[in-house]
Scaffold this active site. Structure first.
Site, PDB file in Angstrom:
ATOM      1  N   CYS A   7       1.522   6.480  -3.755  1.00  0.00           N
ATOM      2  CA  CYS A   7       1.217   7.594  -2.839  1.00  0.00           C
ATOM      3  C   CYS A   7       1.035   7.093  -1.410  1.00  0.00           C
ATOM      4  O   CYS A   7       0.166   6.255  -1.138  1.00  0.00           O
ATOM      5  CB  CYS A   7      -0.040   8.324  -3.323  1.00  0.00           C
ATOM      6  SG  CYS A   7      -0.644   9.580  -2.180  1.00  0.00           S
ATOM      7  N   CYS A  22      -2.362   7.971   0.045  1.00  0.00           N
ATOM      8  CA  CYS A  22      -3.413   7.092  -0.494  1.00  0.00           C
ATOM      9  C   CYS A  22      -3.464   5.773   0.279  1.00  0.00           C
ATOM     10  O   CYS A  22      -4.546   5.254   0.575  1.00  0.00           O
ATOM     11  CB  CYS A  22      -3.163   6.825  -1.975  1.00  0.00           C
ATOM     12  SG  CYS A  22      -3.147   8.310  -3.013  1.00  0.00           S
TER      13      CYS A  22
END
Length: 453
Positions: A48, A51
């Site tokens: 991600c 993230c």
């Protein structure tokens, strides 16, 4: 020089180990060990991009909470490696930030900045209702918070409702309790106990018979009557159930028209609070990019638009808004249903949304990186084109082979026919001779037959 380098390497390793100790990597044993502490957890996925962007901020959050003496422990968990734990905590996307306190799990939906996350952690980790024991403390909180909710009075059923509501909505704002003695002389309460919100330089008292449920009233009153709106604020305003009246302006290039529309919205928010506060939130937004993406169209700047975030409808004035009376009339027409609604969440709009999002994604990729855009979209199109070409070519080749096979069969049939014709002709020629021979044999037999007779 070598000693200096060795010292720097050791210092770096020490700092890394310290940071790793502040932000703990969690696994599936966390479920059994978490109940004794308050945890702030980042559920992430290794692939991600958001993230990865949050990761340095998350370490700063851990350092800040640790250095300030907060009881909150900071951790992170790979949601893809421990999918069972992620499902148990209701994780549906990455990154997801949750504060876990006892049996309760609070979702963080604010901006992913260090200060905002730390403020959220300290607010939710503490008691749902904080006491204001003195006038000095009350005045300090009044200066610190733009919107302040306070319960005044002793033990009562209303206080029990207030505590339950605060435990639910502590993710949004602080809640306080105090005695009537801390109030300034300018504040007069109609009765005790009471729940009061202080904002916009005034105060407003909760009335159960007029305002309905306490949680609903707090949820609608937790914003100032007029505020600057961005994408995140608009998302939060959607949870209040209110329509949002916005002056779309350009703050980088202010014009007289922009200032006039902004002033009109501010006046309606203040002067017509009793009429519209229950159903409308007022504010202004800098630029029209976000609005355009919501309505999948183009809104001029400056202009006024009213959004219904619950069903994605929007309303535009049928004529230019020049006066306060015209703006009030437009808002009333939206309220009574006479204004024409545009947009919505019907099937056609959903299909349009998919196409619009796809187009926006492609355009943004090409604007940011044309080479990457050509690779991402050109390569699949090229592969699909080659596949189609191969399929069409294969079909044409098969068709040509069939034609050649049929032609070959026809030629063979014609050759067979040509071979049969001479045979038939020779057969016809041999036929009369045989008949003559048979006749001669019969004639030879006939004299004998006659003699026998």
């Amino acid at each position: 020089m070598a000693k200096v380098k060795a010292t720097l390497v050791c210092a770096g390793l020490f700092l890394c180990s310290t940071v790793l100790a502040i932000v703990e990597e969690l696994d599936d044993t966390f479920k059994d060990t978490r109940v004794d502490d308050v945890w702030l957890v980042d559920f992430y996925a290794p692939w991600c991009g958001y993230c990865k962007k949050l990761e340095p901020v998350w370490y700063d959050v851990g350092v800040e909470l640790k250095s300030s003496g907060s009881p909150v422990r900071v951790g992170k968990m790979d949601g893809t490696a421990y999918s069972g734990m992620s499902s148990e905590f209701g994780v549906r996307g990455y990154p997801t930030i949750k504060l876990l306190k006892g049996d309760l799990a609070y979702n963080y939906k604010g901006p992913r900045t260090k200060d905002d996350i730390v403020e959220f952690a300290n607010r939710v980790a503490g008691p749902a209702v904080r006491a204001l024991p003195s006038k000095q403390m009350f005045d300090h909180m009044m200066k610190r918070h733009d919107v302040l909710f306070v319960y005044f009075g002793g033990e009562s059923p209303l206080k029990e409702k207030y505590i339950d509501m605060a435990a639910e909505l502590i993710v949004y704002t602080y809640f306080f309790s105090a005695s009537e003695d801390v109030l300034p002389e300018s504040v007069t309460l109609p009765e005790l106990p009471s729940v009061v919100v202080f904002k916009d330089g005034a105060y407003f008292t909760y009335d159960e018979y007029v305002d309905g449920g306490l949680s609903s009233w707090v949820n609608k009153e937790r914003f100032q009557s007029y505020l600057q709106i961005d994408g995140f604020t608009l998302y939060e305003l959607g949870e209040t159930g209110k329509l949002v009246a916005i002056a779309v302006i350009d703050e980088k290039d202010p014009t007289e028209e922009s200032g006039r529309l902004k002033t009109l919205i501010q006046r309606v928010a203040k002067e017509y609070r009793e009429h519209f506060n229950r159903d409308f939130q007022f504010g202004h937004m800098d630029g029209n990019d976000y609005i355009n993406s919501l309505i999948m169209g183009e809104v001029s700047v400056p202009s006024i638009i009213i959004l219904n975030t619950s069903n994605e409808q929007y309303f535009l004035p049928s004529e230019p808004v020049e006066t306060l009376e015209q703006l009030v009339h437009f808002i009333n027409s939206v309220l009574d249903g006479s204004a024409q609604a545009q947009g919505g969440d019907g099937m056609f709009q959903r299909v349009k949304r998919v196409a619009f999002d796809a187009k926006s994604t492609i355009m943004s990729v090409f604007r940011s990186s044309p080479v990457l855009g050509c690779f991402l979209f050109g390569l699949p199109l090229g592969v699909i084109s080659l596949m189609c070409y191969g399929i069409c070519t294969a079909e044409s080749d098969d068709g040509q082979e069939d034609m050649e096979l049929m032609k070959r069969e026809d030629d063979e049939e014609e050759e067979d026919e040509e071979e049969d014709e001479p045979r038939q002709a020779s057969g016809e020629l041999e036929g009369p001779e045989e008949d003559g021979e048979e006749e001669e044999e019969q004639e030879e037999k006939n004299p004998d037959d006659k003699k026998a007779d």
